[in-house]
Design a protein around this motif. Structure first.
Motif, PDB file in Angstrom:
ATOM      1  N   ALA A  41       0.832  -1.209   0.000  1.00 55.86           N
ATOM      2  CA  ALA A  41       0.000   0.000   0.000  1.00 55.86           C
ATOM      3  C   ALA A  41       0.866   1.257   0.000  1.00 55.86           C
ATOM      4  CB  ALA A  41      -0.932  -0.010   1.207  1.00 55.86           C
ATOM      5  N   ARG A  42       1.943   1.246   0.759  1.00 57.40           N
ATOM      6  CA  ARG A  42       2.850   2.415   0.814  1.00 57.40           C
ATOM      7  C   ARG A  42       3.461   2.729  -0.544  1.00 57.40           C
ATOM      8  NH1 ARG A  42       4.731  -0.221   5.780  1.00 57.40           N
ATOM      9  NH2 ARG A  42       3.767   0.893   7.509  1.00 57.40           N
ATOM     10  N   CYS A  43       3.645   1.714  -1.378  1.00 54.87           N
ATOM     11  CA  CYS A  43       4.212   1.923  -2.719  1.00 54.87           C
ATOM     12  C   CYS A  43       3.259   2.719  -3.605  1.00 54.87           C
ATOM     13  CB  CYS A  43       4.526   0.590  -3.385  1.00 54.87           C
ATOM     14  SG  CYS A  43       5.896  -0.286  -2.622  1.00 54.87           S
ATOM     15  N   GLY A  44       1.971   2.604  -3.357  1.00 57.73           N
ATOM     16  CA  GLY A  44       0.987   3.359  -4.131  1.00 57.73           C
ATOM     17  C   GLY A  44       0.908   2.936  -5.586  1.00 57.73           C
ATOM     18  N   ARG A  45       1.200   1.696  -5.880  1.00 55.73           N
ATOM     19  CA  ARG A  45       1.169   1.172  -7.255  1.00 55.73           C
ATOM     20  C   ARG A  45      -0.019   0.218  -7.393  1.00 55.73           C
ATOM     21  NH1 ARG A  45       4.469   0.666 -11.673  1.00 55.73           N
ATOM     22  NH2 ARG A  45       6.077   1.915 -10.667  1.00 55.73           N
ATOM     23  N   TYR A  46      -0.851   0.486  -8.414  1.00 54.67           N
ATOM     24  CA  TYR A  46      -2.066  -0.292  -8.600  1.00 54.67           C
ATOM     25  C   TYR A  46      -2.219  -0.700 -10.057  1.00 54.67           C
ATOM     26  CZ  TYR A  46      -3.003   1.681  -4.068  1.00 54.67           C
ATOM     27  OH  TYR A  46      -2.894   2.042  -2.760  1.00 54.67           O
ATOM     28  N   SER A  47      -2.778  -1.871 -10.271  1.00 52.72           N
ATOM     29  CA  SER A  47      -3.067  -2.331 -11.632  1.00 52.72           C
ATOM     30  C   SER A  47      -4.277  -1.558 -12.167  1.00 52.72           C
ATOM     31  CB  SER A  47      -3.380  -3.828 -11.626  1.00 52.72           C
ATOM     32  OG  SER A  47      -4.633  -4.065 -10.993  1.00 52.72           O
ATOM     33  N   GLN A  48      -4.493  -1.667 -13.468  1.00 48.74           N
ATOM     34  CA  GLN A  48      -5.650  -1.023 -14.091  1.00 48.74           C
ATOM     35  C   GLN A  48      -6.947  -1.511 -13.437  1.00 48.74           C
ATOM     36  OE1 GLN A  48      -5.393   1.314 -16.599  1.00 48.74           O
ATOM     37  NE2 GLN A  48      -7.573   1.664 -16.404  1.00 48.74           N
ATOM     38  N   PHE A  49      -7.045  -2.817 -13.177  1.00 50.83           N
ATOM     39  CA  PHE A  49      -8.233  -3.380 -12.543  1.00 50.83           C
ATOM     40  C   PHE A  49      -8.441  -2.775 -11.148  1.00 50.83           C
ATOM     41  CE2 PHE A  49     -10.025  -6.549  -9.633  1.00 50.83           C
ATOM     42  CZ  PHE A  49     -11.282  -6.711 -10.211  1.00 50.83           C
ATOM     43  N   GLU A  50      -7.380  -2.705 -10.345  1.00 47.51           N
ATOM     44  CA  GLU A  50      -7.497  -2.182  -8.976  1.00 47.51           C
ATOM     45  C   GLU A  50      -7.876  -0.708  -8.960  1.00 47.51           C
ATOM     46  OE1 GLU A  50      -4.199  -4.887  -6.620  1.00 47.51           O
ATOM     47  OE2 GLU A  50      -3.492  -3.278  -7.937  1.00 47.51           O
ATOM     48  N   ILE A  51      -7.282   0.083  -9.809  1.00 45.92           N
ATOM     49  CA  ILE A  51      -7.501   1.534  -9.791  1.00 45.92           C
ATOM     50  C   ILE A  51      -8.914   1.902 -10.243  1.00 45.92           C
ATOM     51  CG2 ILE A  51      -6.670   2.130 -12.118  1.00 45.92           C
ATOM     52  CD1 ILE A  51      -5.407   4.063  -9.235  1.00 45.92           C
TER      53      ILE A  51
END
Length: 132
Positions: A9-19
């Protein structure tokens, strides 16, 4: 919460599906930058979020006033007494108009008087305003 989940979560990186799950496109573009197939939270957003591990039963409430508290799928495993204790403690650190996010199978109704269903956001809860 696992340390691995907090680290991710701290990285703040999300896949297209997650975002795209519940985030309007305008907000996605405002707060995230595309990076290949992923979306990465902008520094301005990351600075506003505090990720930490907290034992809701035994640790003191976090210091500060919070606009949003995410407490999803935690309370359903606890007794009514512990739920009430935790919700009452969380209410003491919420800003007026702040929002409490619970899991789909959780509610504050019949659990505490410290929160009420939000009139603005279906399924979310706001700190109850004491009269007088």
């Amino acid at each position: 919460v696992s340390e691995a989940a907090l680290s991710r979560a701290r990285c703040g990186r999300y896949s297209q599906f997650e975002i795209q799950r519940g985030l309007p496109v305008r907000r996605m573009v405002r707060w995230f930058d595309g990076d290949g197939v992923d979306w990465v939270a902008k520094t301005e957003l990351v600075r506003r979020i505090n990720y930490r591990r907290l034992n809701l039963v035994s640790d003191p409430p976090p210091v500060g006033r919070f606009d949003v508290i995410l407490c999803r799928n935690v309370l359903l495993y606890l007794t009514i007494e512990l739920r009430r204790k935790i919700l009452d403690r969380l209410a003491t650190v919420m800003r007026p108009g702040g929002l409490l996010v619970l899991g789909a199978g959780e509610t504050v109704i019949g659990q505490t008087e410290a929160f009420r269903p939000s009139a603005r956001y279906r399924g979310l809860y706001e700190p109850a305003v004491s009269e007088g």
